[in-house]
Enzyme design. Structure first.
Site, mmCIF file in Angstrom:
data_model
loop_
_atom_site.group_PDB
_atom_site.id
_atom_site.type_symbol
_atom_site.label_atom_id
_atom_site.label_comp_id
_atom_site.label_asym_id
_atom_site.label_seq_id
_atom_site.Cartn_x
_atom_site.Cartn_y
_atom_site.Cartn_z
ATOM 1 C CG ASN A 9 -1.937 1.033 1.264
ATOM 2 O OD1 ASN A 9 -1.956 1.915 0.399
ATOM 3 N ND2 ASN A 9 -2.819 0.972 2.249
ATOM 4 C CG HIS A 179 -12.931 3.848 2.439
ATOM 5 N ND1 HIS A 179 -13.588 4.876 3.092
ATOM 6 C CD2 HIS A 179 -11.614 4.111 2.554
ATOM 7 C CE1 HIS A 179 -12.700 5.723 3.578
ATOM 8 N NE2 HIS A 179 -11.485 5.276 3.267
ATOM 9 N N GLY A 207 -12.464 6.280 9.531
ATOM 10 C CA GLY A 207 -11.031 6.391 9.824
ATOM 11 C C GLY A 207 -10.601 7.807 9.501
ATOM 12 N N GLY A 209 -10.116 8.801 6.493
ATOM 13 C CA GLY A 209 -11.171 8.990 5.500
ATOM 14 C C GLY A 209 -12.422 8.322 6.037
ATOM 15 N NE ARG A 238 -9.677 12.789 1.379
ATOM 16 C CZ ARG A 238 -9.650 11.479 1.532
ATOM 17 N NH1 ARG A 238 -10.750 10.797 1.785
ATOM 18 N NH2 ARG A 238 -8.504 10.831 1.423
ATOM 19 C CG ASP A 279 -4.815 11.380 15.876
ATOM 20 O OD1 ASP A 279 -3.949 10.691 15.326
ATOM 21 O OD2 ASP A 279 -5.534 10.950 16.824
ATOM 22 C CG PHE A 280 -11.849 10.810 16.735
ATOM 23 C CD1 PHE A 280 -12.748 11.701 16.167
ATOM 24 C CD2 PHE A 280 -12.268 10.078 17.835
ATOM 25 C CE1 PHE A 280 -14.026 11.859 16.672
ATOM 26 C CE2 PHE A 280 -13.546 10.225 18.350
ATOM 27 C CZ PHE A 280 -14.431 11.107 17.763
ATOM 28 N NE ARG A 281 -4.898 8.144 17.988
ATOM 29 C CZ ARG A 281 -4.090 7.378 17.269
ATOM 30 N NH1 ARG A 281 -3.673 6.248 17.763
ATOM 31 N NH2 ARG A 281 -3.693 7.729 16.063
ATOM 32 N N GLY A 330 -14.015 4.123 14.019
ATOM 33 C CA GLY A 330 -15.141 3.199 14.218
ATOM 34 C C GLY A 330 -14.800 2.038 15.134
ATOM 35 C CD GLU A 331 -11.062 -1.493 13.196
ATOM 36 O OE1 GLU A 331 -10.034 -1.809 13.827
ATOM 37 O OE2 GLU A 331 -11.118 -1.503 11.947
ATOM 38 C CG ASN A 332 -9.451 1.932 18.000
ATOM 39 O OD1 ASN A 332 -9.249 0.909 18.629
ATOM 40 N ND2 ASN A 332 -8.915 2.159 16.814
HETATM 41 P P1 ADP Z 1 -6.162 5.486 7.734
HETATM 42 O O1 ADP Z 1 -5.962 4.014 7.538
HETATM 43 O O2 ADP Z 1 -7.020 6.116 6.670
HETATM 44 O O3 ADP Z 1 -4.932 6.270 8.054
HETATM 45 P P2 ADP Z 1 -7.389 4.718 10.199
HETATM 46 O O4 ADP Z 1 -8.478 3.778 9.827
HETATM 47 O O5 ADP Z 1 -6.152 4.149 10.775
HETATM 48 O O6 ADP Z 1 -7.081 5.682 8.999
HETATM 49 O O7 ADP Z 1 -8.001 5.769 11.233
HETATM 50 C C1 ADP Z 1 -7.243 6.809 11.751
HETATM 51 C C2 ADP Z 1 -8.129 7.535 12.763
HETATM 52 O O8 ADP Z 1 -8.464 6.641 13.823
HETATM 53 C C3 ADP Z 1 -7.422 8.736 13.392
HETATM 54 O O9 ADP Z 1 -8.306 9.841 13.450
HETATM 55 C C4 ADP Z 1 -7.122 8.232 14.783
HETATM 56 O O10 ADP Z 1 -7.121 9.272 15.718
HETATM 57 C C5 ADP Z 1 -8.313 7.315 15.052
HETATM 58 N N1 ADP Z 1 -8.006 6.413 16.169
HETATM 59 C C6 ADP Z 1 -7.030 5.487 16.245
HETATM 60 N N2 ADP Z 1 -7.010 4.937 17.496
HETATM 61 C C7 ADP Z 1 -7.997 5.543 18.206
HETATM 62 C C8 ADP Z 1 -8.470 5.442 19.547
HETATM 63 N N3 ADP Z 1 -7.912 4.615 20.395
HETATM 64 N N4 ADP Z 1 -9.486 6.231 19.920
HETATM 65 C C9 ADP Z 1 -10.046 7.101 19.057
HETATM 66 N N5 ADP Z 1 -9.656 7.248 17.785
HETATM 67 C C10 ADP Z 1 -8.651 6.489 17.353
#
Ligand code: ADP
Length: 413
Positions: A9, A179, A207, A209, A238, A279-281, A330-332
Protein backbone atom coordinates in the site's frame (compact mmCIF):
# COMPACT_ATOMS: atom_id res chain seq x y z
CA UNK A 1 3.11 -26.19 0.22
CA UNK A 2 2.76 -22.55 1.13
CA UNK A 3 3.97 -19.78 -1.20
CA UNK A 4 4.72 -16.19 -0.23
CA UNK A 5 2.79 -13.16 -1.46
CA UNK A 6 3.37 -9.50 -0.72
CA UNK A 7 0.67 -6.85 -0.29
CA UNK A 8 1.77 -3.24 -0.83
CA UNK A 9 0.00 0.00 0.00
CA UNK A 10 2.06 2.94 -1.30
CA UNK A 11 1.43 6.50 -0.13
CA UNK A 12 3.19 9.70 -1.12
CA UNK A 13 5.74 9.37 1.70
CA UNK A 14 5.20 5.80 2.95
CA UNK A 15 5.21 2.20 1.79
CA UNK A 16 3.21 -0.25 3.89
CA UNK A 17 3.62 -3.95 3.27
CA UNK A 18 2.46 -7.34 4.56
CA UNK A 19 3.99 -10.70 3.69
CA UNK A 20 1.61 -13.67 3.70
CA UNK A 21 1.86 -17.42 3.23
CA UNK A 22 -0.73 -18.88 0.88
CA UNK A 23 -2.92 -20.87 0.73
CA UNK A 24 -2.70 -21.08 4.56
CA UNK A 25 -3.54 -17.32 4.74
CA UNK A 26 -0.94 -16.85 7.49
CA UNK A 27 0.39 -13.31 8.01
CA UNK A 28 4.17 -13.65 8.32
CA UNK A 29 5.17 -10.05 8.95
CA UNK A 30 3.98 -6.54 8.28
CA UNK A 31 5.84 -3.28 8.23
CA UNK A 32 6.23 0.12 6.69
CA UNK A 33 8.83 2.47 5.35
CA UNK A 34 7.90 5.96 6.55
CA UNK A 35 8.86 9.55 5.71
CA UNK A 36 10.34 8.61 2.29
CA UNK A 37 12.49 11.48 0.98
CA UNK A 38 12.95 13.09 4.42
CA UNK A 39 16.10 13.12 6.54
CA UNK A 40 14.39 11.27 9.43
CA UNK A 41 13.01 8.37 7.35
CA UNK A 42 12.68 5.00 9.09
CA UNK A 43 11.18 1.55 8.81
CA UNK A 44 9.14 -0.61 11.15
CA UNK A 45 8.54 -4.36 11.22
CA UNK A 46 5.90 -6.19 13.26
CA UNK A 47 5.83 -9.93 13.78
CA UNK A 48 4.89 -12.37 16.57
CA UNK A 49 3.96 -9.45 18.87
CA UNK A 50 7.43 -7.90 18.37
CA UNK A 51 8.17 -4.51 16.85
CA UNK A 52 11.42 -3.31 15.27
CA UNK A 53 11.89 0.35 14.37
CA UNK A 54 15.07 1.71 12.74
CA UNK A 55 16.18 5.00 11.24
CA UNK A 56 17.38 4.61 7.64
CA UNK A 57 17.88 7.16 4.90
CA UNK A 58 15.35 6.43 2.14
CA UNK A 59 15.34 8.84 -0.82
CA UNK A 60 12.52 7.55 -2.99
CA UNK A 61 10.11 4.66 -3.61
CA UNK A 62 12.75 2.49 -5.34
CA UNK A 63 15.02 2.77 -2.29
CA UNK A 64 11.98 2.02 -0.10
CA UNK A 65 11.30 -1.20 -2.06
CA UNK A 66 14.99 -2.20 -1.79
CA UNK A 67 14.86 -1.47 1.95
CA UNK A 68 11.69 -3.57 2.33
CA UNK A 69 13.25 -6.56 0.52
CA UNK A 70 16.52 -6.23 2.45
CA UNK A 71 14.80 -6.30 5.82
CA UNK A 72 12.69 -9.28 4.78
CA UNK A 73 15.92 -11.07 3.81
CA UNK A 74 17.97 -9.94 6.82
CA UNK A 75 15.27 -11.07 9.25
CA UNK A 76 14.91 -14.36 7.31
CA UNK A 77 11.24 -13.97 6.44
CA UNK A 78 12.42 -14.92 2.96
CA UNK A 79 15.65 -16.75 2.08
CA UNK A 80 15.76 -15.38 -1.46
CA UNK A 81 13.72 -12.77 -3.31
CA UNK A 82 12.40 -15.38 -5.78
CA UNK A 83 10.34 -16.88 -2.94
CA UNK A 84 7.83 -14.04 -3.41
CA UNK A 85 5.36 -15.33 -5.99
CA UNK A 86 3.27 -12.19 -6.50
CA UNK A 87 2.58 -8.65 -5.32
CA UNK A 88 -0.84 -7.11 -4.73
CA UNK A 89 -1.06 -3.32 -4.93
CA UNK A 90 -3.82 -1.19 -3.46
CA UNK A 91 -5.00 1.29 -6.09
CA UNK A 92 -7.38 4.14 -5.35
CA UNK A 93 -9.28 4.45 -8.60
CA UNK A 94 -10.23 2.05 -11.40
CA UNK A 95 -12.39 4.66 -13.16
CA UNK A 96 -14.58 3.21 -15.92
CA UNK A 97 -11.68 0.90 -16.92
CA UNK A 98 -11.78 -1.68 -14.17
CA UNK A 99 -14.68 -3.56 -12.60
CA UNK A 100 -12.37 -6.28 -11.22
CA UNK A 101 -8.79 -6.55 -9.98
CA UNK A 102 -6.29 -6.98 -12.81
CA UNK A 103 -2.76 -8.25 -13.54
CA UNK A 104 -0.62 -5.17 -14.23
CA UNK A 105 0.84 -4.77 -17.74
CA UNK A 106 1.80 -1.78 -19.90
CA UNK A 107 -1.82 -1.15 -20.85
CA UNK A 108 -2.87 -1.04 -17.18
CA UNK A 109 -0.01 1.39 -16.46
CA UNK A 110 -1.24 3.68 -19.27
CA UNK A 111 -4.76 3.58 -17.85
CA UNK A 112 -3.51 4.29 -14.32
CA UNK A 113 -1.60 7.30 -15.66
CA UNK A 114 -4.79 8.60 -17.24
CA UNK A 115 -6.58 8.24 -13.87
CA UNK A 116 -4.13 10.51 -12.03
CA UNK A 117 -6.46 13.47 -12.62
CA UNK A 118 -9.15 11.68 -10.56
CA UNK A 119 -6.75 10.75 -7.75
CA UNK A 120 -3.88 13.24 -7.81
CA UNK A 121 -2.92 12.70 -4.16
CA UNK A 122 -2.95 8.87 -4.21
CA UNK A 123 -2.34 7.45 -7.70
CA UNK A 124 1.13 8.95 -8.43
CA UNK A 125 2.49 7.29 -5.26
CA UNK A 126 0.78 4.00 -6.13
CA UNK A 127 2.30 4.12 -9.65
CA UNK A 128 5.68 4.90 -8.08
CA UNK A 129 5.27 1.82 -5.86
CA UNK A 130 4.48 -0.45 -8.83
CA UNK A 131 7.39 0.97 -10.88
CA UNK A 132 9.81 0.58 -7.98
CA UNK A 133 8.86 -3.09 -7.53
CA UNK A 134 9.15 -3.64 -11.29
CA UNK A 135 12.61 -2.11 -11.27
CA UNK A 136 13.86 -4.32 -8.44
CA UNK A 137 11.84 -7.46 -9.33
CA UNK A 138 11.31 -7.23 -13.13
CA UNK A 139 9.85 -10.73 -13.52
CA UNK A 140 7.33 -10.73 -10.71
CA UNK A 141 3.57 -10.63 -11.40
CA UNK A 142 1.86 -7.61 -9.88
CA UNK A 143 -1.90 -7.20 -9.41
CA UNK A 144 -3.89 -3.97 -9.02
CA UNK A 145 -6.75 -4.16 -6.50
CA UNK A 146 -9.00 -1.10 -6.69
CA UNK A 147 -10.92 0.75 -4.00
CA UNK A 148 -13.71 1.40 -6.51
CA UNK A 149 -14.61 -2.02 -7.95
CA UNK A 150 -16.86 -3.26 -5.10
CA UNK A 151 -19.20 -0.36 -5.88
CA UNK A 152 -19.72 -1.46 -9.50
CA UNK A 153 -23.21 -2.76 -8.56
CA UNK A 154 -24.53 0.70 -7.58
CA UNK A 155 -27.49 1.39 -9.91
CA UNK A 156 -27.39 4.31 -12.33
CA UNK A 157 -30.00 6.34 -10.45
CA UNK A 158 -27.61 6.30 -7.47
CA UNK A 159 -24.32 6.87 -9.28
CA UNK A 160 -25.32 9.70 -11.62
CA UNK A 161 -25.09 13.36 -10.64
CA UNK A 162 -27.83 15.69 -11.87
CA UNK A 163 -25.47 17.56 -14.19
CA UNK A 164 -25.55 17.61 -18.03
CA UNK A 165 -25.63 13.97 -19.16
CA UNK A 166 -22.75 14.66 -21.56
CA UNK A 167 -20.47 15.16 -18.52
CA UNK A 168 -21.08 11.50 -17.72
CA UNK A 169 -20.89 10.27 -21.33
CA UNK A 170 -17.89 12.31 -22.43
CA UNK A 171 -15.99 13.01 -19.18
CA UNK A 172 -16.91 9.99 -16.98
CA UNK A 173 -18.38 12.24 -14.26
CA UNK A 174 -20.23 9.87 -11.91
CA UNK A 175 -20.07 8.49 -8.41
CA UNK A 176 -17.47 5.70 -8.20
CA UNK A 177 -17.26 5.23 -4.42
CA UNK A 178 -14.14 4.29 -2.43
CA UNK A 179 -12.98 2.15 0.53
CA UNK A 180 -14.51 -0.67 -1.53
CA UNK A 181 -11.85 -3.14 -0.36
CA UNK A 182 -12.90 -2.49 3.26
CA UNK A 183 -16.65 -2.46 2.54
CA UNK A 184 -16.30 -5.77 0.67
CA UNK A 185 -14.29 -7.36 3.49
CA UNK A 186 -16.97 -6.40 6.06
CA UNK A 187 -19.80 -7.51 3.74
CA UNK A 188 -18.17 -10.94 3.32
CA UNK A 189 -17.80 -11.37 7.09
CA UNK A 190 -21.42 -10.40 7.65
CA UNK A 191 -22.67 -12.78 4.92
CA UNK A 192 -20.94 -15.63 6.77
CA UNK A 193 -22.19 -14.46 10.18
CA UNK A 194 -25.81 -14.33 9.01
CA UNK A 195 -25.39 -17.22 6.57
CA UNK A 196 -27.14 -15.02 4.05
CA UNK A 197 -25.77 -13.92 0.67
CA UNK A 198 -28.58 -11.34 0.32
CA UNK A 199 -27.84 -9.36 3.41
CA UNK A 200 -28.86 -5.69 3.90
CA UNK A 201 -26.27 -3.59 5.75
CA UNK A 202 -25.11 -0.09 6.52
CA UNK A 203 -21.31 -0.06 6.87
CA UNK A 204 -19.65 2.91 8.54
CA UNK A 205 -15.92 3.02 7.65
CA UNK A 206 -14.78 5.77 10.00
CA UNK A 207 -11.03 6.39 9.82
CA UNK A 208 -8.94 9.31 8.55
CA UNK A 209 -11.17 8.99 5.50
CA UNK A 210 -14.83 8.28 6.20
CA UNK A 211 -17.34 6.56 3.94
CA UNK A 212 -20.65 4.82 4.53
CA UNK A 213 -22.06 2.21 2.21
CA UNK A 214 -25.55 0.83 1.77
CA UNK A 215 -25.45 -2.89 1.02
CA UNK A 216 -28.67 -4.22 -0.51
CA UNK A 217 -29.08 -7.96 -1.22
CA UNK A 218 -25.38 -8.44 -0.48
CA UNK A 219 -24.19 -5.83 -3.01
CA UNK A 220 -23.14 -2.20 -2.88
CA UNK A 221 -26.28 -0.15 -3.63
CA UNK A 222 -25.12 3.31 -2.58
CA UNK A 223 -22.10 4.93 -0.95
CA UNK A 224 -21.18 8.34 0.38
CA UNK A 225 -17.96 9.09 -1.57
CA UNK A 226 -18.30 10.19 -5.18
CA UNK A 227 -16.17 10.96 -8.24
CA UNK A 228 -13.31 11.31 -5.76
CA UNK A 229 -12.96 10.56 -2.02
CA UNK A 230 -13.79 14.19 -1.18
CA UNK A 231 -17.56 13.68 -1.20
CA UNK A 232 -19.92 12.56 1.56
CA UNK A 233 -19.25 12.52 5.28
CA UNK A 234 -16.95 14.99 7.09
CA UNK A 235 -13.42 13.49 7.40
CA UNK A 236 -10.10 14.17 9.11
CA UNK A 237 -8.95 16.77 6.60
CA UNK A 238 -11.65 16.58 3.87
CA UNK A 239 -14.80 18.68 3.89
CA UNK A 240 -17.23 15.99 2.69
CA UNK A 241 -20.23 17.31 0.71
CA UNK A 242 -20.60 21.08 0.61
CA UNK A 243 -22.67 23.56 -1.38
CA UNK A 244 -20.69 23.76 -4.65
CA UNK A 245 -21.33 27.51 -4.89
CA UNK A 246 -18.86 27.96 -2.04
CA UNK A 247 -16.05 27.32 -4.57
CA UNK A 248 -16.77 30.29 -6.87
CA UNK A 249 -17.82 32.48 -3.94
CA UNK A 250 -14.68 31.89 -1.87
CA UNK A 251 -12.47 32.07 -4.99
CA UNK A 252 -13.65 35.69 -5.48
CA UNK A 253 -13.71 36.57 -1.79
CA UNK A 254 -10.21 35.29 -0.95
CA UNK A 255 -8.63 35.48 -4.40
CA UNK A 256 -7.91 31.73 -4.51
CA UNK A 257 -7.53 29.54 -7.62
CA UNK A 258 -9.65 26.39 -8.08
CA UNK A 259 -6.50 24.28 -7.46
CA UNK A 260 -5.84 26.09 -4.17
CA UNK A 261 -9.45 25.61 -3.05
CA UNK A 262 -9.37 21.94 -4.06
CA UNK A 263 -6.23 21.50 -1.96
CA UNK A 264 -7.86 23.23 1.04
CA UNK A 265 -11.04 21.12 0.74
CA UNK A 266 -8.93 17.93 0.65
CA UNK A 267 -6.15 18.72 3.10
CA UNK A 268 -7.17 21.56 5.41
CA UNK A 269 -10.88 21.07 5.98
CA UNK A 270 -12.98 18.50 7.87
CA UNK A 271 -12.11 18.05 11.56
CA UNK A 272 -8.82 19.89 10.97
CA UNK A 273 -10.60 22.91 9.47
CA UNK A 274 -13.05 23.19 12.35
CA UNK A 275 -10.87 22.32 15.35
CA UNK A 276 -7.25 22.55 14.17
CA UNK A 277 -6.76 18.78 14.81
CA UNK A 278 -7.47 15.86 12.52
CA UNK A 279 -6.41 12.96 14.75
CA UNK A 280 -9.54 11.84 16.61
CA UNK A 281 -7.56 10.95 19.75
CA UNK A 282 -6.26 14.53 20.00
CA UNK A 283 -9.75 15.88 19.39
CA UNK A 284 -11.22 13.72 22.15
CA UNK A 285 -8.50 14.87 24.52
CA UNK A 286 -9.04 18.54 23.68
CA UNK A 287 -12.82 18.13 24.00
CA UNK A 288 -12.18 16.55 27.41
CA UNK A 289 -10.29 19.72 28.41
CA UNK A 290 -13.38 21.71 27.42
CA UNK A 291 -12.26 22.94 23.98
CA UNK A 292 -15.48 24.07 22.27
CA UNK A 293 -14.21 23.71 18.68
CA UNK A 294 -13.16 20.11 19.32
CA UNK A 295 -16.59 19.33 20.78
CA UNK A 296 -18.20 20.99 17.76
CA UNK A 297 -16.06 19.04 15.28
CA UNK A 298 -16.95 15.71 16.94
CA UNK A 299 -20.65 16.63 16.95
CA UNK A 300 -20.46 17.59 13.25
CA UNK A 301 -18.81 14.25 12.38
CA UNK A 302 -21.44 12.31 14.34
CA UNK A 303 -24.33 14.22 12.72
CA UNK A 304 -22.82 13.73 9.30
CA UNK A 305 -22.68 9.94 9.87
CA UNK A 306 -26.25 9.85 11.27
CA UNK A 307 -27.59 11.65 8.17
CA UNK A 308 -26.16 8.96 5.87
CA UNK A 309 -27.42 6.16 8.13
CA UNK A 310 -30.91 7.72 7.97
CA UNK A 311 -30.72 7.98 4.16
CA UNK A 312 -29.60 4.38 3.74
CA UNK A 313 -32.17 3.11 6.25
CA UNK A 314 -34.85 4.52 3.96
CA UNK A 315 -33.11 3.26 0.80
CA UNK A 316 -33.32 -0.21 2.39
CA UNK A 317 -36.99 0.42 3.29
CA UNK A 318 -36.12 -0.24 6.92
CA UNK A 319 -35.25 -3.90 6.09
CA UNK A 320 -31.85 -3.88 7.69
CA UNK A 321 -29.86 -6.81 9.09
CA UNK A 322 -27.09 -4.83 10.77
CA UNK A 323 -25.07 -1.64 11.02
CA UNK A 324 -21.28 -2.10 11.26
CA UNK A 325 -18.61 0.29 12.55
CA UNK A 326 -15.06 -0.21 11.29
CA UNK A 327 -11.64 1.51 10.72
CA UNK A 328 -9.56 3.58 13.17
CA UNK A 329 -12.31 5.70 14.73
CA UNK A 330 -15.14 3.20 14.22
CA UNK A 331 -13.16 0.40 15.88
CA UNK A 332 -11.78 2.45 18.78
CA UNK A 333 -13.88 5.50 19.65
CA UNK A 334 -16.57 4.06 21.94
CA UNK A 335 -17.88 7.55 22.78
CA UNK A 336 -18.62 8.30 19.11
CA UNK A 337 -20.37 4.94 18.71
CA UNK A 338 -22.36 5.58 21.89
CA UNK A 339 -23.52 9.02 20.73
CA UNK A 340 -24.59 7.67 17.35
CA UNK A 341 -26.42 4.60 18.68
CA UNK A 342 -28.17 6.69 21.37
CA UNK A 343 -29.34 9.05 18.66
CA UNK A 344 -30.57 6.19 16.44
CA UNK A 345 -32.40 4.60 19.39
CA UNK A 346 -34.72 7.63 19.51
CA UNK A 347 -36.08 6.57 16.13
CA UNK A 348 -35.15 2.92 15.50
CA UNK A 349 -35.84 0.00 17.78
CA UNK A 350 -32.21 -0.44 18.92
CA UNK A 351 -30.64 -0.12 22.38
CA UNK A 352 -26.98 0.34 23.24
CA UNK A 353 -25.22 -2.28 25.37
CA UNK A 354 -22.97 0.29 27.05
CA UNK A 355 -20.84 -2.19 28.93
CA UNK A 356 -19.84 -4.10 25.80
CA UNK A 357 -19.43 -0.92 23.72
CA UNK A 358 -17.06 0.54 26.32
CA UNK A 359 -14.88 -2.56 26.17
CA UNK A 360 -14.31 -2.74 22.42
CA UNK A 361 -11.16 -1.17 20.93
CA UNK A 362 -7.90 -2.44 19.45
CA UNK A 363 -6.18 -1.92 22.82
CA UNK A 364 -9.07 -3.15 25.04
CA UNK A 365 -10.44 -6.53 26.12
CA UNK A 366 -12.41 -7.09 22.88
CA UNK A 367 -11.65 -5.97 19.33
CA UNK A 368 -15.06 -6.81 17.89
CA UNK A 369 -18.60 -7.50 19.05
CA UNK A 370 -22.28 -6.62 19.10
CA UNK A 371 -22.91 -3.30 20.89
CA UNK A 372 -26.71 -3.48 20.97
CA UNK A 373 -28.93 -5.39 23.43
CA UNK A 374 -30.53 -8.72 22.47
CA UNK A 375 -34.03 -7.23 22.24
CA UNK A 376 -32.92 -4.72 19.59
CA UNK A 377 -34.57 -4.96 16.14
CA UNK A 378 -31.17 -5.46 14.50
CA UNK A 379 -27.53 -5.73 15.54
CA UNK A 380 -25.02 -2.91 15.56
CA UNK A 381 -21.49 -4.32 15.52
CA UNK A 382 -17.84 -3.37 15.61
CA UNK A 383 -15.67 -5.38 13.19
CA UNK A 384 -11.99 -4.59 12.47
CA UNK A 385 -11.38 -4.11 8.78
CA UNK A 386 -8.55 -5.93 7.00
CA UNK A 387 -7.93 -4.41 3.60
CA UNK A 388 -4.56 -6.17 3.18
CA UNK A 389 -6.25 -9.56 3.48
CA UNK A 390 -8.77 -8.67 0.74
CA UNK A 391 -5.92 -7.54 -1.55
CA UNK A 392 -4.08 -10.77 -0.82
CA UNK A 393 -7.09 -12.97 -1.67
CA UNK A 394 -7.70 -11.19 -4.99
CA UNK A 395 -4.01 -11.25 -5.90
CA UNK A 396 -3.67 -14.94 -5.10
CA UNK A 397 -6.84 -15.97 -6.96
CA UNK A 398 -6.00 -13.94 -10.07
CA UNK A 399 -2.41 -15.17 -10.27
CA UNK A 400 -3.42 -18.80 -9.67
CA UNK A 401 -5.94 -18.56 -12.54
CA UNK A 402 -3.37 -16.85 -14.79
CA UNK A 403 -0.73 -19.49 -14.09
CA UNK A 404 -3.22 -22.32 -14.62
CA UNK A 405 -4.23 -20.88 -18.02
CA UNK A 406 -0.55 -20.49 -19.01
CA UNK A 407 0.19 -24.05 -17.89
CA UNK A 408 -2.76 -25.41 -19.89
CA UNK A 409 -1.62 -23.44 -22.95
CA UNK A 410 1.84 -24.94 -22.60
CA UNK A 411 0.36 -28.42 -22.44
CA UNK A 412 -2.07 -27.43 -25.25
CA UNK A 413 -5.08 -28.64 -23.21
P1 ADP B 1 -6.16 5.49 7.73
O1 ADP B 1 -5.96 4.01 7.54
O2 ADP B 1 -7.02 6.12 6.67
O3 ADP B 1 -4.93 6.27 8.05
P2 ADP B 1 -7.39 4.72 10.20
O4 ADP B 1 -8.48 3.78 9.83
O5 ADP B 1 -6.15 4.15 10.78
O6 ADP B 1 -7.08 5.68 9.00
O7 ADP B 1 -8.00 5.77 11.23
C1 ADP B 1 -7.24 6.81 11.75
C2 ADP B 1 -8.13 7.54 12.76
O8 ADP B 1 -8.46 6.64 13.82
C3 ADP B 1 -7.42 8.74 13.39
O9 ADP B 1 -8.31 9.84 13.45
C4 ADP B 1 -7.12 8.23 14.78
O10 ADP B 1 -7.12 9.27 15.72
C5 ADP B 1 -8.31 7.32 15.05
N1 ADP B 1 -8.01 6.41 16.17
C6 ADP B 1 -7.03 5.49 16.24
N2 ADP B 1 -7.01 4.94 17.50
C7 ADP B 1 -8.00 5.54 18.21
C8 ADP B 1 -8.47 5.44 19.55
N3 ADP B 1 -7.91 4.62 20.39
N4 ADP B 1 -9.49 6.23 19.92
C9 ADP B 1 -10.05 7.10 19.06
N5 ADP B 1 -9.66 7.25 17.79
C10 ADP B 1 -8.65 6.49 17.35
Amino acid sequence: MDEKYLVVNAGSSSLKFTLYAMPSEKEIVNGSVEKIGKSDSYYTLKFNGKKIEKLQLIDDHTTAVKCMLNILLQNEFIKEIEEIKGVGNRILHGGEFYKESVVIDDNVMNNLNSLIKLGPTHIPAQIAGIMAIKKVLPNIDQVAVFDTTFHKTIPKENYLYAVPYSWYEENNVRKYGFHGISHEYITNIMKKRFNNENINLIICHVGSGVSLSCIKNGKSYDTSMGLTPLDGVIMGTRSGSIDNSIISYISNERNLSIEEIDNILNKKSGLLGIAGQNDFRDLEQQAGFGDERSKLAIKMLENSIIKFIAQYYFELEGKIDAIVFTAGIGENASSLREDIVMSLSNVMNVKLNKDINDNIARFKKYQSGVITTEDSAFEILVIPTNEEFMILKDTYNILKTKNKVQFQKKLKI
